[in-house]
Write a protein that holds these residues in place. Structure first.
Motif, PDB file in Angstrom:
ATOM      1  N   MET A 115     -47.567 -33.960 -42.257  1.00  0.00           N
ATOM      2  CA  MET A 115     -48.459 -35.107 -42.257  1.00  0.00           C
ATOM      3  C   MET A 115     -49.884 -34.655 -42.556  1.00  0.00           C
ATOM      4  O   MET A 115     -50.249 -33.519 -42.300  1.00  0.00           O
ATOM      5  CB  MET A 115     -48.425 -35.796 -40.892  1.00  0.00           C
ATOM      6  N   ALA A 116     -50.683 -35.558 -43.017  1.00  0.00           N
ATOM      7  CA  ALA A 116     -52.066 -35.247 -43.359  1.00  0.00           C
ATOM      8  C   ALA A 116     -52.859 -34.798 -42.133  1.00  0.00           C
ATOM      9  O   ALA A 116     -53.764 -33.978 -42.229  1.00  0.00           O
ATOM     10  CB  ALA A 116     -52.731 -36.459 -43.997  1.00  0.00           C
ATOM     11  N   ALA A 117     -52.503 -35.319 -40.961  1.00  0.00           N
ATOM     12  CA  ALA A 117     -53.225 -34.965 -39.736  1.00  0.00           C
ATOM     13  C   ALA A 117     -52.787 -33.614 -39.187  1.00  0.00           C
ATOM     14  O   ALA A 117     -53.363 -33.127 -38.223  1.00  0.00           O
ATOM     15  CB  ALA A 117     -53.022 -36.045 -38.677  1.00  0.00           C
ATOM     16  N   GLY A 118     -51.748 -33.033 -39.765  1.00  0.00           N
ATOM     17  CA  GLY A 118     -51.287 -31.741 -39.305  1.00  0.00           C
ATOM     18  C   GLY A 118     -50.275 -31.806 -38.181  1.00  0.00           C
ATOM     19  O   GLY A 118     -50.014 -30.821 -37.515  1.00  0.00           O
ATOM     20  N   VAL A 119     -49.682 -32.944 -37.947  1.00  0.00           N
ATOM     21  CA  VAL A 119     -48.688 -33.094 -36.889  1.00  0.00           C
ATOM     22  C   VAL A 119     -47.301 -32.977 -37.511  1.00  0.00           C
ATOM     23  O   VAL A 119     -46.964 -33.712 -38.428  1.00  0.00           O
ATOM     24  CB  VAL A 119     -48.833 -34.459 -36.176  1.00  0.00           C
ATOM     25  N   ASP A 120     -46.517 -32.039 -37.024  1.00  0.00           N
ATOM     26  CA  ASP A 120     -45.165 -31.851 -37.539  1.00  0.00           C
ATOM     27  C   ASP A 120     -44.118 -32.588 -36.722  1.00  0.00           C
ATOM     28  O   ASP A 120     -43.105 -33.024 -37.239  1.00  0.00           O
ATOM     29  CB  ASP A 120     -44.807 -30.364 -37.566  1.00  0.00           C
ATOM     30  N   LEU A 121     -44.346 -32.704 -35.409  1.00  0.00           N
ATOM     31  CA  LEU A 121     -43.358 -33.310 -34.532  1.00  0.00           C
ATOM     32  C   LEU A 121     -44.053 -33.790 -33.270  1.00  0.00           C
ATOM     33  O   LEU A 121     -44.941 -33.101 -32.748  1.00  0.00           O
ATOM     34  CB  LEU A 121     -42.281 -32.280 -34.167  1.00  0.00           C
ATOM     35  N   ILE A 122     -43.654 -34.944 -32.769  1.00  0.00           N
ATOM     36  CA  ILE A 122     -44.205 -35.473 -31.523  1.00  0.00           C
ATOM     37  C   ILE A 122     -43.165 -35.312 -30.428  1.00  0.00           C
ATOM     38  O   ILE A 122     -42.016 -35.740 -30.577  1.00  0.00           O
ATOM     39  CB  ILE A 122     -44.608 -36.950 -31.674  1.00  0.00           C
ATOM     40  N   ASP A 123     -43.566 -34.717 -29.335  1.00  0.00           N
ATOM     41  CA  ASP A 123     -42.734 -34.580 -28.144  1.00  0.00           C
ATOM     42  C   ASP A 123     -42.847 -35.901 -27.390  1.00  0.00           C
ATOM     43  O   ASP A 123     -43.877 -36.197 -26.806  1.00  0.00           O
ATOM     44  CB  ASP A 123     -43.253 -33.406 -27.301  1.00  0.00           C
ATOM     45  N   CYS A 124     -41.798 -36.704 -27.445  1.00  0.00           N
ATOM     46  CA  CYS A 124     -41.827 -38.040 -26.844  1.00  0.00           C
ATOM     47  C   CYS A 124     -41.393 -37.984 -25.383  1.00  0.00           C
ATOM     48  O   CYS A 124     -40.222 -38.150 -25.052  1.00  0.00           O
ATOM     49  CB  CYS A 124     -40.939 -38.988 -27.630  1.00  0.00           C
ATOM     50  N   SER A 125     -42.370 -37.767 -24.518  1.00  0.00           N
ATOM     51  CA  SER A 125     -42.120 -37.705 -23.086  1.00  0.00           C
ATOM     52  C   SER A 125     -43.076 -38.647 -22.380  1.00  0.00           C
ATOM     53  O   SER A 125     -44.270 -38.670 -22.675  1.00  0.00           O
ATOM     54  CB  SER A 125     -42.352 -36.277 -22.567  1.00  0.00           C
ATOM     55  N   ALA A 126     -42.548 -39.426 -21.475  1.00  0.00           N
ATOM     56  CA  ALA A 126     -43.387 -40.332 -20.700  1.00  0.00           C
ATOM     57  C   ALA A 126     -44.190 -39.562 -19.665  1.00  0.00           C
ATOM     58  O   ALA A 126     -45.166 -40.070 -19.135  1.00  0.00           O
ATOM     59  CB  ALA A 126     -42.519 -41.397 -20.028  1.00  0.00           C
ATOM     60  N   GLY A 127     -43.759 -38.375 -19.360  1.00  0.00           N
ATOM     61  CA  GLY A 127     -44.503 -37.556 -18.406  1.00  0.00           C
ATOM     62  C   GLY A 127     -44.257 -37.912 -16.954  1.00  0.00           C
ATOM     63  O   GLY A 127     -44.104 -37.051 -16.123  1.00  0.00           O
ATOM     64  N   GLY A 128     -44.256 -39.179 -16.630  1.00  0.00           N
ATOM     65  CA  GLY A 128     -44.009 -39.607 -15.254  1.00  0.00           C
ATOM     66  C   GLY A 128     -45.137 -39.273 -14.306  1.00  0.00           C
ATOM     67  O   GLY A 128     -44.937 -39.190 -13.100  1.00  0.00           O
ATOM     68  N   LEU A 129     -46.342 -39.086 -14.831  1.00  0.00           N
ATOM     69  CA  LEU A 129     -47.461 -38.688 -13.978  1.00  0.00           C
ATOM     70  C   LEU A 129     -48.486 -39.801 -13.776  1.00  0.00           C
ATOM     71  O   LEU A 129     -49.497 -39.587 -13.133  1.00  0.00           O
ATOM     72  CB  LEU A 129     -48.169 -37.466 -14.587  1.00  0.00           C
ATOM     73  N   VAL A 130     -48.223 -40.975 -14.308  1.00  0.00           N
ATOM     74  CA  VAL A 130     -49.168 -42.077 -14.200  1.00  0.00           C
ATOM     75  C   VAL A 130     -48.801 -42.930 -13.000  1.00  0.00           C
ATOM     76  O   VAL A 130     -47.665 -43.404 -12.876  1.00  0.00           O
ATOM     77  CB  VAL A 130     -49.154 -42.939 -15.489  1.00  0.00           C
ATOM     78  N   ALA A 131     -49.764 -43.129 -12.106  1.00  0.00           N
ATOM     79  CA  ALA A 131     -49.533 -43.945 -10.919  1.00  0.00           C
ATOM     80  C   ALA A 131     -49.111 -45.352 -11.341  1.00  0.00           C
ATOM     81  O   ALA A 131     -49.712 -45.949 -12.227  1.00  0.00           O
ATOM     82  CB  ALA A 131     -50.794 -43.994 -10.073  1.00  0.00           C
ATOM     83  N   GLY A 132     -48.068 -45.858 -10.721  1.00  0.00           N
ATOM     84  CA  GLY A 132     -47.601 -47.208 -10.995  1.00  0.00           C
ATOM     85  C   GLY A 132     -46.651 -47.328 -12.172  1.00  0.00           C
ATOM     86  O   GLY A 132     -46.124 -48.408 -12.429  1.00  0.00           O
ATOM     87  N   ALA A 133     -46.447 -46.248 -12.916  1.00  0.00           N
ATOM     88  CA  ALA A 133     -45.513 -46.299 -14.047  1.00  0.00           C
ATOM     89  C   ALA A 133     -44.102 -46.491 -13.521  1.00  0.00           C
ATOM     90  O   ALA A 133     -43.704 -45.875 -12.539  1.00  0.00           O
ATOM     91  CB  ALA A 133     -45.605 -45.021 -14.869  1.00  0.00           C
ATOM     92  N   GLU A 134     -43.361 -47.368 -14.177  1.00  0.00           N
ATOM     93  CA  GLU A 134     -41.989 -47.627 -13.757  1.00  0.00           C
ATOM     94  C   GLU A 134     -41.020 -47.093 -14.800  1.00  0.00           C
ATOM     95  O   GLU A 134     -41.157 -47.392 -15.986  1.00  0.00           O
ATOM     96  CB  GLU A 134     -41.778 -49.126 -13.573  1.00  0.00           C
ATOM     97  N   TYR A 135     -40.098 -46.289 -14.359  1.00  0.00           N
ATOM     98  CA  TYR A 135     -39.046 -45.781 -15.223  1.00  0.00           C
ATOM     99  C   TYR A 135     -37.860 -45.435 -14.351  1.00  0.00           C
ATOM    100  O   TYR A 135     -37.997 -45.217 -13.148  1.00  0.00           O
ATOM    101  CB  TYR A 135     -39.517 -44.574 -16.045  1.00  0.00           C
ATOM    102  N   ALA A 136     -36.698 -45.431 -14.953  1.00  0.00           N
ATOM    103  CA  ALA A 136     -35.469 -45.141 -14.222  1.00  0.00           C
ATOM    104  C   ALA A 136     -34.852 -43.869 -14.786  1.00  0.00           C
ATOM    105  O   ALA A 136     -34.146 -43.912 -15.793  1.00  0.00           O
ATOM    106  CB  ALA A 136     -34.498 -46.308 -14.347  1.00  0.00           C
ATOM    107  N   PRO A 137     -35.128 -42.725 -14.164  1.00  0.00           N
ATOM    108  CA  PRO A 137     -34.565 -41.466 -14.660  1.00  0.00           C
ATOM    109  C   PRO A 137     -33.035 -41.493 -14.673  1.00  0.00           C
ATOM    110  O   PRO A 137     -32.412 -42.033 -13.776  1.00  0.00           O
ATOM    111  CB  PRO A 137     -35.069 -40.422 -13.667  1.00  0.00           C
ATOM    112  N   GLY A 138     -32.486 -40.914 -15.705  1.00  0.00           N
ATOM    113  CA  GLY A 138     -31.044 -40.800 -15.871  1.00  0.00           C
ATOM    114  C   GLY A 138     -30.799 -40.036 -17.158  1.00  0.00           C
ATOM    115  O   GLY A 138     -31.744 -39.781 -17.917  1.00  0.00           O
ATOM    116  N   PRO A 139     -29.564 -39.671 -17.440  1.00  0.00           N
ATOM    117  CA  PRO A 139     -29.279 -38.894 -18.643  1.00  0.00           C
ATOM    118  C   PRO A 139     -29.831 -39.550 -19.913  1.00  0.00           C
ATOM    119  O   PRO A 139     -29.492 -40.687 -20.227  1.00  0.00           O
ATOM    120  CB  PRO A 139     -27.749 -38.833 -18.674  1.00  0.00           C
TER     121      PRO A 139
END
Length: 108
Positions: A1-25
């Motif tokens: 890409m023109a910006a120099g990004v080859d790949l994005i690691d798509c992780s929610a991180g789970g470090l934001v207070a109040g974020a809702e997610y349901a961990p599972g496989p």
């Protein structure tokens, strides 16, 4: 890409207070698939622990790569075990050959 990004690691991180997610496989794979739909190469994460699971994510086009974290911390030979499970032949490395059984199987 023109910006120099080859790949994005798509992780929610789970470090934001109040974020809702349901961990599972594979719980973060749908997010990676959404980002990939924009044409950017992505790596999927989120409790991806098995070879068949990782292969299915790639084969289905949900991600360009699967990023294995905790599973590889538990088993540093995860990639070799996955290759064996999927029937992928591996080159012989003398140091690793001592870790295989007589029948050629990779021990768990």
């Amino acid at each position: 890409m023109a910006a120099g990004v080859d790949l994005i690691d798509c992780s929610a991180g789970g470090l934001v207070a109040g974020a809702e997610y349901a961990p599972g496989p594979g719980y973060q794979v749908p997010g990676a698939a959404e980002v990939r739909a924009s044409g950017v190469a992505v790596g999927a994460v989120g409790q991806i622990t098995g070879a068949a699971q990782a292969e299915e994510i790639i084969a289905s086009g949900y991600a360009d790569a699967v990023l294995i974290g905790r599973a590889m911390l538990r088993d540093p030979y995860w990639a070799r075990h996955a290759a064996y499970e999927l029937g992928v032949p591996l080159p012989s490395y003398p140091r690793y050959d001592r870790a295989t059984r007589v029948d050629g199987a990779v021990p768990r």
